[in-house]
Design a protein around this motif. Structure first.
Motif, PDB file in Angstrom:
ATOM      1  N   TYR A 291       0.838  -1.197   0.000  1.00 28.25           N
ATOM      2  CA  TYR A 291       0.000   0.000   0.000  1.00 28.25           C
ATOM      3  C   TYR A 291       0.876   1.251   0.000  1.00 28.25           C
ATOM      4  O   TYR A 291       0.604   2.224  -0.718  1.00 28.25           O
ATOM      5  N   HIS A 292       1.944   1.214   0.783  1.00 27.12           N
ATOM      6  CA  HIS A 292       2.873   2.345   0.846  1.00 27.12           C
ATOM      7  C   HIS A 292       3.544   2.570  -0.517  1.00 27.12           C
ATOM      8  O   HIS A 292       3.737   3.717  -0.928  1.00 27.12           O
ATOM      9  N   GLU A 293       3.866   1.506  -1.224  1.00 28.13           N
ATOM     10  CA  GLU A 293       4.430   1.638  -2.578  1.00 28.13           C
ATOM     11  C   GLU A 293       3.447   2.370  -3.485  1.00 28.13           C
ATOM     12  O   GLU A 293       3.845   3.233  -4.280  1.00 28.13           O
ATOM     13  N   LEU A 294       2.173   2.025  -3.390  1.00 27.38           N
ATOM     14  CA  LEU A 294       1.148   2.686  -4.200  1.00 27.38           C
ATOM     15  C   LEU A 294       1.053   4.168  -3.841  1.00 27.38           C
ATOM     16  O   LEU A 294       0.959   5.032  -4.718  1.00 27.38           O
ATOM     17  N   THR A 295       1.092   4.459  -2.556  1.00 26.48           N
ATOM     18  CA  THR A 295       1.050   5.846  -2.107  1.00 26.48           C
ATOM     19  C   THR A 295       2.280   6.609  -2.583  1.00 26.48           C
ATOM     20  O   THR A 295       2.182   7.764  -3.027  1.00 26.48           O
ATOM     21  N   GLN A 296       3.439   5.968  -2.496  1.00 30.41           N
ATOM     22  CA  GLN A 296       4.674   6.619  -2.935  1.00 30.41           C
ATOM     23  C   GLN A 296       4.642   6.907  -4.440  1.00 30.41           C
ATOM     24  O   GLN A 296       5.156   7.930  -4.884  1.00 30.41           O
ATOM     25  N   ALA A 297       4.031   6.036  -5.209  1.00 38.16           N
ATOM     26  CA  ALA A 297       3.916   6.282  -6.646  1.00 38.16           C
ATOM     27  C   ALA A 297       3.080   7.537  -6.910  1.00 38.16           C
ATOM     28  O   ALA A 297       3.418   8.348  -7.776  1.00 38.16           O
ATOM     29  N   ILE A 298       2.010   7.712  -6.142  1.00 35.42           N
ATOM     30  CA  ILE A 298       1.193   8.924  -6.273  1.00 35.42           C
ATOM     31  C   ILE A 298       2.002  10.142  -5.847  1.00 35.42           C
ATOM     32  O   ILE A 298       1.964  11.193  -6.487  1.00 35.42           O
TER      33      ILE A 298
END
Length: 194
Positions: free
Chosen positions: A60-67
């Motif tokens: 989930y953090h990876e997805l947030t970091q991509a944003i």
């Protein structure tokens, strides 16, 4: 194209399952059922449900970091615009989810710290990384004169993250964008202004 591994299927589905049901509300049976894999696969890939939750938080953090990479860290934009872009992107996702689920990091921060030191420690790390991302954008805005400089960037970033998480929590209760809109109006009229 190769088929995703069973571990990857469990992780992909697990992000959604834990986000929608919470850590306590999602048992291994629900997690594997939602992933469409046999229940025994779970223990083949994860030592425990807590270890699984760490993996889910990381994904989930990876997805947030991509944003954040596309918005907060986009140095071609002014800093205040980066903040607007980040909150626009997340708000769009929240709307698609019917204002129901908020942030998985925030949800788990409310649910697990008293029950798991492993997850509490991991959440501290993730919240620290999120705060740092906001602080970087704020410092850039302060340097450019776009964001008020009478407040410490790290304090502002911590305040923004805490307020944002609180707005999403209230949004979930109300099932309405109103708390998000209020957060944004106050943030950009007071904290993030020259």
């Amino acid at each position: 194209m190769a088929r995703p591994s069973l571990r990857e299927k469990i992780i992909e589905s697990g992000v959604r399952t834990l986000h929608e049901r919470g850590f306590a509300g999602a048992g291994v049976r629900e997690i594997t059922g939602d992933a469409g894999v046999p229940q025994g696969c779970f223990t083949n890939h994860f030592r425990s449900k807590k270890a699984f939750a760490v993996t889910i938080l990381d994904r989930y953090h990876e997805l947030t970091q991509a944003i954040m990479d596309e918005t907060l860290r986009d140095e071609s934009r002014p800093a205040a615009e980066r903040l607007h872009a980040y909150f626009d992107a997340i708000t769009e996702w929240l709307e698609m989810a019917g204002w129901r689920y908020g942030c998985l990091v925030g949800n788990m921060s409310l649910e697990v710290p008293e029950h798991s030191e492993l997850l509490r420690t991991h959440l501290i790390e993730i919240c620290g990384a999120l705060t740092s991302s906001f602080a970087e954008a704020i410092r850039a805005g302060q340097k450019a004169g776009e964001i008020r400089s009478d407040l410490d960037a790290d304090d502002m970033a911590a305040f923004i993250l805490a307020s944002w998480e609180g707005a999403m929590m209230r949004m979930k209760v109300d099932r309405s964008p109103r708390p998000i809109e209020q957060f944004r109006r106050v943030l950009f009229a007071t904290v993030v202004s020259p």
